[in-house]
Motif scaffolding. Structure first.
Motif, PDB file in Angstrom:
ATOM      1  N   SER A 267       0.876  -1.254   0.109  1.00 56.37           N
ATOM      2  CA  SER A 267      -0.272  -0.022  -0.030  1.00 56.37           C
ATOM      3  C   SER A 267       0.452   1.489   0.165  1.00 56.37           C
ATOM      4  N   ILE A 268       1.150   1.690  -0.923  1.00 56.87           N
ATOM      5  CA  ILE A 268       1.258   3.644  -1.121  1.00 56.87           C
ATOM      6  C   ILE A 268       0.694   4.732   0.193  1.00 56.87           C
ATOM      7  N   LEU A 269       1.476   4.778   0.982  1.00 56.43           N
ATOM      8  CA  LEU A 269       0.651   6.569   1.750  1.00 56.43           C
ATOM      9  C   LEU A 269       1.369   7.131   1.359  1.00 56.43           C
ATOM     10  N   THR A 270       1.172   7.930   1.382  1.00 61.49           N
ATOM     11  CA  THR A 270       1.692   9.550   1.789  1.00 61.49           C
ATOM     12  C   THR A 270       3.337   9.722   2.340  1.00 61.49           C
ATOM     13  N   SER A 271       2.902   8.899   2.999  1.00 62.68           N
ATOM     14  CA  SER A 271       4.616   9.088   4.026  1.00 62.68           C
ATOM     15  C   SER A 271       5.388   7.785   3.356  1.00 62.68           C
ATOM     16  N   THR A 272       4.916   7.346   2.651  1.00 63.27           N
ATOM     17  CA  THR A 272       5.993   6.714   1.823  1.00 63.27           C
ATOM     18  C   THR A 272       7.277   7.139   1.031  1.00 63.27           C
ATOM     19  N   ASP A 273       8.273   6.462   1.620  1.00 62.55           N
ATOM     20  CA  ASP A 273       9.603   7.147   0.518  1.00 62.55           C
ATOM     21  C   ASP A 273       9.179   6.625  -0.158  1.00 62.55           C
ATOM     22  N   GLU A 274       9.354   5.389  -0.582  1.00 66.06           N
ATOM     23  CA  GLU A 274       9.676   4.978  -2.066  1.00 66.06           C
ATOM     24  C   GLU A 274       8.843   3.967  -2.455  1.00 66.06           C
ATOM     25  N   LEU A 275       8.430   3.297  -3.739  1.00 59.91           N
ATOM     26  CA  LEU A 275       8.166   2.564  -4.347  1.00 59.91           C
ATOM     27  C   LEU A 275       8.802   1.783  -5.469  1.00 59.91           C
ATOM     28  N   THR A 276       8.595   0.371  -5.271  1.00 64.18           N
ATOM     29  CA  THR A 276       9.258  -0.421  -6.367  1.00 64.18           C
ATOM     30  C   THR A 276       8.842  -1.332  -6.907  1.00 64.18           C
ATOM     31  N   VAL A 277       8.759  -1.525  -7.966  1.00 63.29           N
ATOM     32  CA  VAL A 277       8.081  -2.132  -8.745  1.00 63.29           C
ATOM     33  C   VAL A 277       9.081  -3.620  -9.065  1.00 63.29           C
ATOM     34  N   SER A 278       8.839  -4.974  -9.113  1.00 60.36           N
ATOM     35  CA  SER A 278       8.820  -5.775  -9.610  1.00 60.36           C
ATOM     36  C   SER A 278       8.673  -6.878 -10.397  1.00 60.36           C
ATOM     37  N   GLY A 279       9.485  -7.443 -11.458  1.00 61.11           N
ATOM     38  CA  GLY A 279       8.736  -8.842 -12.224  1.00 61.11           C
ATOM     39  C   GLY A 279       9.463  -9.655 -11.697  1.00 61.11           C
ATOM     40  N   GLU A 280       8.405 -10.619 -12.894  1.00 66.70           N
ATOM     41  CA  GLU A 280       8.965 -12.069 -13.039  1.00 66.70           C
ATOM     42  C   GLU A 280       8.176 -12.411 -14.928  1.00 66.70           C
TER      43      GLU A 280
END
Length: 301
Positions: A135-148
């Protein structure tokens, strides 16, 4: 006169029979084998798993139906037969061609070999994608997306992601990890992640994720959790804030007699009789129902 006419008709029929009465007369009554003019393999740029078929241009001078005997070759090794071929046991760079022999039911014509096609690079495929954190909140510092994913040719994969903020703002960052601090995200914003797998030659079809910025619960900001107090004049504003800027509602879940909390400001006040350390448990709730329970220790002087 009637006998003369009958004799003329019989002579004409004899001439027709003697000449063959049809096309075969041009070849002395002999069958002419069919002939292939040209052959092409489709598609011209196959990859692993492609279905290859032949486009054959042939003719038969006698007008006979033509069948075709087809042998397929990979790198000069015979590997199959028939009018079509599935490129399953091949590798990138292999050379495929076909040899075709026409047959009119009586005789075989000359065998003709097609031009070769080369097995090209097969694009990688993405099987699944996930984000971290979930879950991405306003307080989240960074977001990572990973694929298979996997590459049919066995090539190693590199991942590239293109980000769009609130549908229109395409970000210059193409890495799989996005720093969120500079975006000044707020509840209700949306990020789009367009992920590609790259095998060094071609890219996969994109895998697109829509990521909503969801409500953040209240948080405890930096402050004291151990609070000195005077028994006859306790006054303390709890250090709880909401990252989304939502208004908070406060309540005391646990406290000694004589204390109360302002529901809107979060100020604890009152008088206690005992001159000793004790704990208070406060719940702060935002407008979406998300809450934080925080425990504070009040220490006697």
């Amino acid at each position: 006169m009637k006998k003369d006419r009958l004799l003329s008709v019989l002579i004409l029929l004899s001439l027709v029979i003697a000449c063959g009465g049809g096309k075969k007369e041009e070849h002395g009554g002999k069958n002419v084998p069919p002939e292939i003019k040209d052959i092409a393999i489709l598609p011209a740029n196959p990859t692993l798993g492609s279905r290859l078929i032949l486009r054959i241009n042939a003719y038969d001078k006698d007008g006979d139906d033509i069948n075709f005997l087809v042998n397929w070759y990979v790198n000069d090794t015979r590997i199959g037969e028939g009018i079509e071929f599935y490129a399953e046991n091949v590798r990138k760079g292999d050379k495929i061609f076909a040899e075709v022999t026409p047959y009119d039911g009586k005789e075989k014509g000359a065998t003709k070999r097609s031009d070769a096609v080369i097995v090209g690079n097969a694009p990688p495929q993405i099987k699944s994608v996930k984000i971290s954190p979930d879950s991405i909140l306003t307080s989240t510092d960074e977001l990572t997306v990973s694929g298979e994913g996997f590459d049919p040719d066995g090539d190693s994969l590199r991942w590239v992601c293109y980000w769009t903020f609130n549908y229109t703002n395409r970000l210059p960052d193409s890495s799989t990890t996005l720093k969120l601090k500079n975006l000044k995200i707020k509840k209700g914003d949306r990020l789009s992640a367009e992920l590609y797998a790259f095998d060094g030659d071609t890219v996969s079809n994109p895998y697109v994720l829509q990521i909503d910025i969801v409500n953040s619960p209240p948080v405890l900001k930096e402050g004291l959790d151990s609070i000195p107090y005077k028994p006859d004049s306790i006054y303390y504003k709890v250090p709880i804030i909401d990252p989304d800027g939502d208004e908070l509602s406060f309540e005391l879940l646990k406290s000694p007699l004589g204390l109360k909390i302002d529901k809107k400001t979060g100020v604890i006040s009152g008088v206690v009789e005992a001159n000793m350390n004790f704990e208070v448990l406060v719940r702060a709730t935002d407008g979406d129902g998300a809450y934080l329970d925080a425990k504070f220790t009040l220490t006697a002087p």
